[in-house]
Design a protein around this motif. Structure first.
Motif, PDB file in Angstrom:
ATOM      1  N   LEU A  30     -35.152  47.338 -46.105  1.00 22.28           N
ATOM      2  CA  LEU A  30     -35.307  48.081 -44.852  1.00 22.28           C
ATOM      3  C   LEU A  30     -34.013  48.167 -44.046  1.00 22.28           C
ATOM      4  O   LEU A  30     -33.673  49.237 -43.542  1.00 22.28           O
ATOM      5  CB  LEU A  30     -36.418  47.452 -44.002  1.00 22.28           C
ATOM      6  CG  LEU A  30     -36.760  48.186 -42.706  1.00 22.28           C
ATOM      7  CD1 LEU A  30     -37.180  49.630 -42.981  1.00 22.28           C
ATOM      8  CD2 LEU A  30     -37.844  47.446 -41.948  1.00 22.28           C
ATOM      9  N   GLN A  31     -33.295  47.050 -43.921  1.00 26.10           N
ATOM     10  CA  GLN A  31     -32.047  47.057 -43.137  1.00 26.10           C
ATOM     11  C   GLN A  31     -31.050  48.097 -43.674  1.00 26.10           C
ATOM     12  O   GLN A  31     -30.563  48.931 -42.912  1.00 26.10           O
ATOM     13  CB  GLN A  31     -31.422  45.659 -43.134  1.00 26.10           C
ATOM     14  CG  GLN A  31     -30.150  45.545 -42.338  1.00 26.10           C
ATOM     15  CD  GLN A  31     -30.392  45.182 -40.896  1.00 26.10           C
ATOM     16  OE1 GLN A  31     -31.383  44.562 -40.578  1.00 26.10           O
ATOM     17  NE2 GLN A  31     -29.489  45.552 -40.050  1.00 26.10           N
ATOM     18  N   PRO A  32     -30.736  48.093 -44.977  1.00 27.50           N
ATOM     19  CA  PRO A  32     -29.812  49.117 -45.483  1.00 27.50           C
ATOM     20  C   PRO A  32     -30.350  50.540 -45.319  1.00 27.50           C
ATOM     21  O   PRO A  32     -29.584  51.471 -45.047  1.00 27.50           O
ATOM     22  CB  PRO A  32     -29.650  48.757 -46.966  1.00 27.50           C
ATOM     23  CG  PRO A  32     -29.968  47.305 -47.045  1.00 27.50           C
ATOM     24  CD  PRO A  32     -31.035  47.081 -46.001  1.00 27.50           C
ATOM     25  N   LEU A  33     -31.667  50.699 -45.455  1.00 23.21           N
ATOM     26  CA  LEU A  33     -32.264  52.023 -45.271  1.00 23.21           C
ATOM     27  C   LEU A  33     -32.075  52.511 -43.831  1.00 23.21           C
ATOM     28  O   LEU A  33     -31.658  53.649 -43.597  1.00 23.21           O
ATOM     29  CB  LEU A  33     -33.752  51.975 -45.630  1.00 23.21           C
ATOM     30  CG  LEU A  33     -34.502  53.293 -45.543  1.00 23.21           C
ATOM     31  CD1 LEU A  33     -33.995  54.253 -46.606  1.00 23.21           C
ATOM     32  CD2 LEU A  33     -35.992  53.047 -45.715  1.00 23.21           C
ATOM     33  N   LEU A  34     -32.360  51.645 -42.863  1.00 23.36           N
ATOM     34  CA  LEU A  34     -32.182  52.021 -41.457  1.00 23.36           C
ATOM     35  C   LEU A  34     -30.709  52.232 -41.103  1.00 23.36           C
ATOM     36  O   LEU A  34     -30.390  53.025 -40.218  1.00 23.36           O
ATOM     37  CB  LEU A  34     -32.802  50.967 -40.546  1.00 23.36           C
ATOM     38  CG  LEU A  34     -34.327  50.923 -40.537  1.00 23.36           C
ATOM     39  CD1 LEU A  34     -34.822  49.739 -39.715  1.00 23.36           C
ATOM     40  CD2 LEU A  34     -34.916  52.215 -40.007  1.00 23.36           C
ATOM     41  N   ARG A  35     -29.810  51.533 -41.792  1.00 18.92           N
ATOM     42  CA  ARG A  35     -28.366  51.677 -41.510  1.00 18.92           C
ATOM     43  C   ARG A  35     -27.859  53.063 -41.897  1.00 18.92           C
ATOM     44  O   ARG A  35     -26.805  53.481 -41.449  1.00 18.92           O
ATOM     45  CB  ARG A  35     -27.561  50.606 -42.246  1.00 18.92           C
ATOM     46  CG  ARG A  35     -27.498  49.306 -41.528  1.00 18.92           C
ATOM     47  CD  ARG A  35     -26.764  49.375 -40.192  1.00 18.92           C
ATOM     48  NE  ARG A  35     -25.324  49.418 -40.386  1.00 18.92           N
ATOM     49  CZ  ARG A  35     -24.521  50.366 -39.926  1.00 18.92           C
ATOM     50  NH1 ARG A  35     -25.001  51.356 -39.217  1.00 18.92           N
ATOM     51  NH2 ARG A  35     -23.234  50.317 -40.139  1.00 18.92           N
ATOM     52  N   THR A  36     -28.608  53.797 -42.708  1.00 22.59           N
ATOM     53  CA  THR A  36     -28.196  55.166 -43.014  1.00 22.59           C
ATOM     54  C   THR A  36     -28.442  56.092 -41.829  1.00 22.59           C
ATOM     55  O   THR A  36     -27.889  57.178 -41.777  1.00 22.59           O
ATOM     56  CB  THR A  36     -28.936  55.725 -44.249  1.00 22.59           C
ATOM     57  OG1 THR A  36     -30.339  55.830 -43.966  1.00 22.59           O
ATOM     58  CG2 THR A  36     -28.696  54.856 -45.473  1.00 22.59           C
ATOM     59  N   ARG A  37     -29.244  55.653 -40.881  1.00 25.02           N
ATOM     60  CA  ARG A  37     -29.586  56.459 -39.703  1.00 25.02           C
ATOM     61  C   ARG A  37     -29.099  55.900 -38.388  1.00 25.02           C
ATOM     62  O   ARG A  37     -28.860  56.654 -37.456  1.00 25.02           O
ATOM     63  CB  ARG A  37     -31.116  56.580 -39.602  1.00 25.02           C
ATOM     64  CG  ARG A  37     -31.718  57.440 -40.630  1.00 25.02           C
ATOM     65  CD  ARG A  37     -31.687  58.810 -40.092  1.00 25.02           C
ATOM     66  NE  ARG A  37     -32.229  59.715 -41.084  1.00 25.02           N
ATOM     67  CZ  ARG A  37     -32.411  60.969 -40.863  1.00 25.02           C
ATOM     68  NH1 ARG A  37     -32.140  61.469 -39.692  1.00 25.02           N
ATOM     69  NH2 ARG A  37     -32.871  61.736 -41.794  1.00 25.02           N
ATOM     70  N   PHE A  38     -29.014  54.572 -38.283  1.00 26.51           N
ATOM     71  CA  PHE A  38     -28.695  53.925 -37.022  1.00 26.51           C
ATOM     72  C   PHE A  38     -27.519  52.986 -37.181  1.00 26.51           C
ATOM     73  O   PHE A  38     -27.191  52.563 -38.285  1.00 26.51           O
ATOM     74  CB  PHE A  38     -29.902  53.110 -36.509  1.00 26.51           C
ATOM     75  CG  PHE A  38     -31.153  53.913 -36.322  1.00 26.51           C
ATOM     76  CD1 PHE A  38     -31.311  54.719 -35.210  1.00 26.51           C
ATOM     77  CD2 PHE A  38     -32.173  53.856 -37.254  1.00 26.51           C
ATOM     78  CE1 PHE A  38     -32.468  55.458 -35.034  1.00 26.51           C
ATOM     79  CE2 PHE A  38     -33.337  54.590 -37.090  1.00 26.51           C
ATOM     80  CZ  PHE A  38     -33.486  55.398 -35.972  1.00 26.51           C
ATOM     81  N   GLY A  39     -26.934  52.617 -36.051  1.00 27.51           N
ATOM     82  CA  GLY A  39     -25.866  51.631 -36.048  1.00 27.51           C
ATOM     83  C   GLY A  39     -26.420  50.250 -36.347  1.00 27.51           C
ATOM     84  O   GLY A  39     -27.637  50.045 -36.405  1.00 27.51           O
ATOM     85  N   PRO A  40     -25.542  49.267 -36.504  1.00 28.33           N
ATOM     86  CA  PRO A  40     -25.988  47.930 -36.927  1.00 28.33           C
ATOM     87  C   PRO A  40     -26.907  47.221 -35.932  1.00 28.33           C
ATOM     88  O   PRO A  40     -27.848  46.548 -36.344  1.00 28.33           O
ATOM     89  CB  PRO A  40     -24.689  47.158 -37.127  1.00 28.33           C
ATOM     90  CG  PRO A  40     -23.662  47.902 -36.347  1.00 28.33           C
ATOM     91  CD  PRO A  40     -24.100  49.334 -36.349  1.00 28.33           C
ATOM     92  N   VAL A  41     -26.668  47.370 -34.650  1.00 29.48           N
ATOM     93  CA  VAL A  41     -27.496  46.679 -33.661  1.00 29.48           C
ATOM     94  C   VAL A  41     -28.890  47.299 -33.602  1.00 29.48           C
ATOM     95  O   VAL A  41     -29.900  46.587 -33.628  1.00 29.48           O
ATOM     96  CB  VAL A  41     -26.820  46.660 -32.273  1.00 29.48           C
ATOM     97  CG1 VAL A  41     -27.736  46.047 -31.225  1.00 29.48           C
ATOM     98  CG2 VAL A  41     -25.492  45.913 -32.339  1.00 29.48           C
ATOM     99  N   THR A  42     -28.967  48.606 -33.536  1.00 29.14           N
ATOM    100  CA  THR A  42     -30.265  49.283 -33.475  1.00 29.14           C
ATOM    101  C   THR A  42     -31.073  49.035 -34.740  1.00 29.14           C
ATOM    102  O   THR A  42     -32.261  48.706 -34.671  1.00 29.14           O
ATOM    103  CB  THR A  42     -30.078  50.797 -33.242  1.00 29.14           C
ATOM    104  OG1 THR A  42     -29.361  50.985 -32.030  1.00 29.14           O
ATOM    105  CG2 THR A  42     -31.415  51.512 -33.174  1.00 29.14           C
TER     106      THR A  42
END
Length: 158
Positions: A30-42
């Motif tokens: 999930l973290q790498p997937l979300l990193r394609t859309r959001f910055g690291p903190v978000t």
């Protein structure tokens, strides 16, 4: 564990296996997937909220206890997300180790059987303070730029 009915090594091994099983989903997928859309903190904060909500029985406790727990998981997820930023190998072992230490700390330091609100609120506040300091340090060293939503565009459509 408080009754010493189980050897410490068994408790640690069980906690590590359980933590790694969760972290396959949280930090390895999930973290790498979300990193394609959001910055690291978000991205890390979103994973932390889901990580906290994953522990459904917590929400049967007092609302302040549940809020402290959710704050703690979100803040610790931000710390872990920033720590893993750019890490490509051993991600599962690092995340699983961190998660195991959290679980062991809660198991041996707090009394989860009584669901005492004050220690959980203190854990949430301490985690938030650590996350704020970690974010500031990451931004100062350039390891984490301010968050922005990354817009996916097709090549040549600008």
């Amino acid at each position: 564990p408080r009754a010493f009915a189980h050897p410490l090594a068994l408790v640690v091994a069980a906690q590590f296996l359980g933590a790694c099983a969760e972290e396959i989903g949280w930090r390895c997928h999930l973290q790498p997937l979300l990193r394609t859309r959001f910055g690291p903190v978000t991205a890390s904060a979103l994973v932390g909220v889901l990580w906290g909500l994953w522990h459904v029985p917590v929400f049967a406790q007092e609302p302040a206890y549940a809020a402290g727990f959710l704050l703690a998981t979100t803040a610790m997820s931000v710390i872990l997300g920033l720590a893993l930023e750019g890490v490509r190998s051993n991600r599962l072992l690092l995340a699983g180790g961190f998660h195991t230490l959290i679980n062991l700390g809660m198991l041996y330091v707090t009394d989860e059987t009584t669901a005492a609100t004050e220690p959980m609120l203190l854990l949430g506040a301490a985690s938030l303070a650590a996350a704020v300091l970690w974010i500031a340090a990451a931004r100062r060293t350039g390891r984490a730029a301010p968050d922005e939503i990354i817009v996916a565009t097709a090549p040549g459509t600008r």
